[in-house]
Design a protein around this motif. Structure first.
Motif, PDB file in Angstrom:
ATOM      1  N   LYS A 192     115.650  67.582  41.062  1.00 30.46           N
ATOM      2  CA  LYS A 192     114.180  67.014  41.656  1.00 30.46           C
ATOM      3  C   LYS A 192     114.164  65.729  41.943  1.00 30.46           C
ATOM      4  O   LYS A 192     115.525  65.007  42.560  1.00 30.46           O
ATOM      5  N   TYR A 193     113.417  65.682  43.118  1.00 27.39           N
ATOM      6  CA  TYR A 193     113.283  64.871  43.855  1.00 27.39           C
ATOM      7  C   TYR A 193     112.466  63.393  43.083  1.00 27.39           C
ATOM      8  O   TYR A 193     112.520  62.168  43.109  1.00 27.39           O
ATOM      9  N   ILE A 194     111.406  64.116  42.067  1.00 27.89           N
ATOM     10  CA  ILE A 194     110.476  62.899  41.222  1.00 27.89           C
ATOM     11  C   ILE A 194     110.422  63.465  39.928  1.00 27.89           C
ATOM     12  O   ILE A 194     110.376  64.458  39.767  1.00 27.89           O
ATOM     13  N   SER A 195     111.404  62.587  39.615  1.00 26.64           N
ATOM     14  CA  SER A 195     110.682  62.288  37.968  1.00 26.64           C
ATOM     15  C   SER A 195     110.043  61.712  37.078  1.00 26.64           C
ATOM     16  O   SER A 195     109.725  60.215  37.406  1.00 26.64           O
ATOM     17  N   PHE A 196     108.481  61.845  37.224  1.00 30.42           N
ATOM     18  CA  PHE A 196     107.764  61.342  36.654  1.00 30.42           C
ATOM     19  C   PHE A 196     107.479  60.930  34.651  1.00 30.42           C
ATOM     20  O   PHE A 196     107.402  62.157  34.673  1.00 30.42           O
ATOM     21  N   ALA A 197     107.648  60.172  34.661  1.00 31.11           N
ATOM     22  CA  ALA A 197     107.430  59.986  32.571  1.00 31.11           C
ATOM     23  C   ALA A 197     105.869  59.262  32.706  1.00 31.11           C
ATOM     24  O   ALA A 197     104.841  58.180  33.374  1.00 31.11           O
ATOM     25  N   VAL A 198     105.826  60.326  31.747  1.00 36.73           N
ATOM     26  CA  VAL A 198     103.974  60.184  30.844  1.00 36.73           C
ATOM     27  C   VAL A 198     103.535  59.896  29.905  1.00 36.73           C
ATOM     28  O   VAL A 198     103.881  60.272  28.523  1.00 36.73           O
ATOM     29  N   PRO A 199     103.583  58.184  29.971  1.00 33.96           N
ATOM     30  CA  PRO A 199     104.191  57.839  28.017  1.00 33.96           C
ATOM     31  C   PRO A 199     102.563  57.986  27.521  1.00 33.96           C
ATOM     32  O   PRO A 199     101.673  58.553  28.415  1.00 33.96           O
ATOM     33  N   CYS A 200     102.884  58.972  26.159  1.00 31.05           N
ATOM     34  CA  CYS A 200     101.293  59.210  25.671  1.00 31.05           C
ATOM     35  C   CYS A 200     101.537  58.603  24.396  1.00 31.05           C
ATOM     36  O   CYS A 200     102.174  58.701  23.506  1.00 31.05           O
ATOM     37  N   TYR A 201      99.989  58.165  23.753  1.00 32.70           N
ATOM     38  CA  TYR A 201     100.454  57.281  22.292  1.00 32.70           C
ATOM     39  C   TYR A 201      98.797  58.250  22.287  1.00 32.70           C
ATOM     40  O   TYR A 201      97.560  57.233  23.311  1.00 32.70           O
ATOM     41  N   ILE A 222     108.907  66.849  34.952  1.00 28.86           N
ATOM     42  CA  ILE A 222     107.692  66.059  34.341  1.00 28.86           C
ATOM     43  C   ILE A 222     107.870  65.441  32.539  1.00 28.86           C
ATOM     44  O   ILE A 222     108.781  66.923  31.879  1.00 28.86           O
ATOM     45  N   ILE A 223     108.263  64.306  32.556  1.00 34.05           N
ATOM     46  CA  ILE A 223     109.235  63.910  31.152  1.00 34.05           C
ATOM     47  C   ILE A 223     107.694  63.366  30.546  1.00 34.05           C
ATOM     48  O   ILE A 223     107.697  62.583  30.732  1.00 34.05           O
ATOM     49  N   ILE A 224     107.470  64.126  29.707  1.00 30.99           N
ATOM     50  CA  ILE A 224     105.744  63.186  28.656  1.00 30.99           C
ATOM     51  C   ILE A 224     106.876  62.750  27.336  1.00 30.99           C
ATOM     52  O   ILE A 224     107.394  63.130  26.764  1.00 30.99           O
ATOM     53  N   VAL A 225     106.254  61.546  27.086  1.00 33.87           N
ATOM     54  CA  VAL A 225     106.891  61.116  25.903  1.00 33.87           C
ATOM     55  C   VAL A 225     105.431  60.294  24.928  1.00 33.87           C
ATOM     56  O   VAL A 225     104.303  59.885  25.103  1.00 33.87           O
ATOM     57  N   ASN A 226     105.771  60.991  23.128  1.00 34.86           N
ATOM     58  CA  ASN A 226     104.876  61.000  22.819  1.00 34.86           C
ATOM     59  C   ASN A 226     105.345  59.739  22.018  1.00 34.86           C
ATOM     60  O   ASN A 226     106.593  60.154  21.442  1.00 34.86           O
ATOM     61  N   ASP A 227     105.031  58.666  22.201  1.00 34.54           N
ATOM     62  CA  ASP A 227     105.214  57.457  21.363  1.00 34.54           C
ATOM     63  C   ASP A 227     104.453  57.307  20.133  1.00 34.54           C
ATOM     64  O   ASP A 227     104.260  56.271  20.182  1.00 34.54           O
ATOM     65  N   GLY A 228     104.842  58.639  19.048  1.00 31.98           N
ATOM     66  CA  GLY A 228     104.334  58.012  17.961  1.00 31.98           C
ATOM     67  C   GLY A 228     102.723  58.372  17.562  1.00 31.98           C
ATOM     68  O   GLY A 228     102.136  58.195  16.746  1.00 31.98           O
ATOM     69  N   SER A 229     102.795  59.274  18.125  1.00 33.07           N
ATOM     70  CA  SER A 229     101.028  59.658  18.465  1.00 33.07           C
ATOM     71  C   SER A 229     100.335  60.456  16.980  1.00 33.07           C
ATOM     72  O   SER A 229     101.316  61.019  16.093  1.00 33.07           O
ATOM     73  N   LYS A 230      99.364  59.832  16.532  1.00 31.28           N
ATOM     74  CA  LYS A 230      99.026  60.365  15.506  1.00 31.28           C
ATOM     75  C   LYS A 230      97.513  61.574  15.986  1.00 31.28           C
ATOM     76  O   LYS A 230      97.230  61.854  14.495  1.00 31.28           O
ATOM     77  N   ASP A 231      97.509  61.758  16.846  1.00 29.56           N
ATOM     78  CA  ASP A 231      96.522  63.149  17.051  1.00 29.56           C
ATOM     79  C   ASP A 231      97.369  64.186  16.984  1.00 29.56           C
ATOM     80  O   ASP A 231      98.279  64.217  17.540  1.00 29.56           O
ATOM     81  N   GLY A 232      96.835  65.134  18.236  1.00 27.80           N
ATOM     82  CA  GLY A 232      97.751  66.106  18.749  1.00 27.80           C
ATOM     83  C   GLY A 232      98.120  66.418  20.282  1.00 27.80           C
ATOM     84  O   GLY A 232      98.575  67.537  20.914  1.00 27.80           O
ATOM     85  N   THR A 233      98.625  65.370  20.144  1.00 32.05           N
ATOM     86  CA  THR A 233      99.139  64.666  21.579  1.00 32.05           C
ATOM     87  C   THR A 233     100.604  65.712  21.227  1.00 32.05           C
ATOM     88  O   THR A 233     100.415  65.890  22.629  1.00 32.05           O
ATOM     89  N   LEU A 234     101.446  65.470  20.586  1.00 37.28           N
ATOM     90  CA  LEU A 234     102.650  66.749  20.693  1.00 37.28           C
ATOM     91  C   LEU A 234     102.543  67.946  20.842  1.00 37.28           C
ATOM     92  O   LEU A 234     103.516  68.061  21.260  1.00 37.28           O
ATOM     93  N   LYS A 235     101.403  68.311  20.297  1.00 40.00           N
ATOM     94  CA  LYS A 235     100.816  69.758  20.130  1.00 40.00           C
ATOM     95  C   LYS A 235     100.772  70.315  21.391  1.00 40.00           C
ATOM     96  O   LYS A 235     101.375  71.144  22.101  1.00 40.00           O
ATOM     97  N   ILE A 236      99.784  68.914  22.474  1.00 39.41           N
ATOM     98  CA  ILE A 236      99.459  68.863  23.797  1.00 39.41           C
ATOM     99  C   ILE A 236     101.610  69.597  24.311  1.00 39.41           C
ATOM    100  O   ILE A 236     101.093  70.347  25.575  1.00 39.41           O
ATOM    101  N   ALA A 237     102.131  68.560  24.570  1.00 42.13           N
ATOM    102  CA  ALA A 237     103.242  68.659  25.059  1.00 42.13           C
ATOM    103  C   ALA A 237     103.696  69.822  24.929  1.00 42.13           C
ATOM    104  O   ALA A 237     104.131  70.221  26.243  1.00 42.13           O
ATOM    105  N   ARG A 238     104.064  69.549  24.045  1.00 44.91           N
ATOM    106  CA  ARG A 238     105.179  70.813  23.675  1.00 44.91           C
ATOM    107  C   ARG A 238     104.465  72.314  23.894  1.00 44.91           C
ATOM    108  O   ARG A 238     104.842  73.468  24.919  1.00 44.91           O
ATOM    109  N   GLU A 239     103.248  72.337  24.642  1.00 43.62           N
ATOM    110  CA  GLU A 239     102.183  73.745  24.882  1.00 43.62           C
ATOM    111  C   GLU A 239     102.502  73.977  26.348  1.00 43.62           C
ATOM    112  O   GLU A 239     103.130  75.026  27.084  1.00 43.62           O
ATOM    113  N   TYR A 240     102.720  72.514  26.904  1.00 42.28           N
ATOM    114  CA  TYR A 240     103.105  72.425  28.272  1.00 42.28           C
ATOM    115  C   TYR A 240     104.521  72.866  28.507  1.00 42.28           C
ATOM    116  O   TYR A 240     104.821  73.322  29.788  1.00 42.28           O
TER     117      TYR A 240
END
Length: 360
Positions: free
Chosen positions: A24-33, A55-73
């Motif tokens: 992996k040449y680049i690790s992209f962190a995508v902080p999500c709230y 691509i590292i999607i970091v779900n920062d304790g979201s209260k909406d559908g963020t985690l669901k979308i992240a898991r689908e990806y």
């Protein structure tokens, strides 16, 4: 430790499997709230990097559908996407988690409401592959960023053509003059992952504006740089609740001042041996002092005006030489004009700069 033949065979098999694993040449962190409305755009813009990226999607304790979308990806792209689900700790804490889990040679943060340009991503990856083939590495890879301001006909591009050599590995001593609108932000920088880990970068929790610490703190550890004139990062500005909205920034003035003080505490400028790097870092600190000062002024709040005075006093106590350098520079003078009329002039100068540069 005693190695049996069987254990040696197992270790060899493990080593071979690691070598066979795609780099992996680049690790992209995508902080999500609470990012369900726009995070897909950020993720989809990075996916064309294929298995060269992580691509590292970091779900920062979201209260909406963020985690669901992240898991689908993650389920759809298991070789590319990893999801971290954590309790809320703020943007900086999400970056910390992403960095800890990063396996790529280089590390890049893409906020969930921003995106990257696909063609530029491919061009950057091509250069990184070539570097790897040649046995070359850099500590900091720099590219341009674009203010994608909602409703703006003209999109401001921040480039470094006049300040940095292009398409070559260089050192700080090779850098030229940075204009005030050209300081390097999180948007424009890709750091070598091991450098960030070795210098023990850790951002404060539950604090806004720590992206400045992210860029500033590692600078004296950077030896080799590379600049590519690519309009890579697209920095979206337009949401009412965005942290860079002026009204929001004034409400969070204490956090802005906290970050500025942390940056003051990091280094005595006289300890920075490279003159060009020292000059650049002083300029960056001057901009942070200016932002904190103008927010205090524009709040029109007597308590905040006292906080502004205290901040300048803090700098003077911590690093007197840097204080005089910044205080008697054009930014320091503009932010410290006396009286109500002086504050009005400071505010007017800020509004003119905002219009020209296109930030906020």
């Amino acid at each position: 430790m005693i190695y049996t033949i069987e254990r040696c065979d197992a270790e060899y098999a493990k080593s071979s499997a690691q070598e066979d694993k795609i780099m992996k040449y680049i690790s992209f962190a995508v902080p999500c709230y609470n990012s369900q409305e726009y995070m897909a755009h950020a993720i989809e813009s990075i996916l064309p990097g294929g298995e060269d990226v992580e691509i590292i999607i970091v779900n920062d304790g979201s209260k909406d559908g963020t985690l669901k979308i992240a898991r689908e990806y993650e389920e759809k792209y298991p070789e590319i996407i990893r999801v971290i689900d954590k309790e809320n700790g703020g943007h900086g804490d999400a970056v910390n988690y992403g960095l800890k889990k990063a396996s790529g040679k280089y590390f890049k943060v893409v906020d969930s409401d921003d995106w990257v340009r696909e063609e530029s991503l491919q061009n950057i990856l091509s250069v990184l592959r070539e570097m790897e083939t040649e046995g070359t590495e850099v500590d900091m890879f720099i590219s341009n960023y674009v203010y994608e301001k909602e409703g703006a006909a003209h999109k401001k591009v921040v480039h470094y053509r006049n300040a940095l050599p292009q398409d070559v590995v260089f050192k700080w001593s090779d850098a030229g003059h940075f204009r005030l609108d050209q300081y390097i932000l999180m948007h424009s920088v890709i750091y070598r992952t091991d450098l960030l880990k070795l210098c023990q970068l850790e951002l404060p929790k539950h604090t806004f504006y720590v992206d400045n610490i992210y860029v500033y703190y590692p600078l004296p550890h950077v030896r080799k740089l590379y600049y590519m004139d690519e309009d890579f990062y697209r920095y979206y500005i337009g949401r009412e609740d965005q942290s860079v909205n002026e009204k929001v920034m004034i409400k969070r003035i204490d956090q802005q001042i906290f970050v500025t003080k942390r940056m003051i505490d990091m280094y005595q400028m006289r300890e920075i041996s490279n003159k060009k790097l020292r000059s650049y870092m002083q300029k960056y600190l001057a901009i942070m002092m200016t932002i904190s000062s103008i927010l205090c002024i524009r709040s029109k709040d007597a308590e905040n005006l006292e906080k502004k005075k205290e901040l300048w006093k803090y700098l003077k106590q911590k690093d007197k030489k840097t204080f005089f350098h910044i205080r008697h520079g054009i930014l320091g003078q503009t932010m410290n004009l006396p009286g109500r009329s002086g504050r009005r002039m400071s505010s007017l100068a800020y509004l003119m700069a905002r219009k020209i540069i296109g930030f906020n």
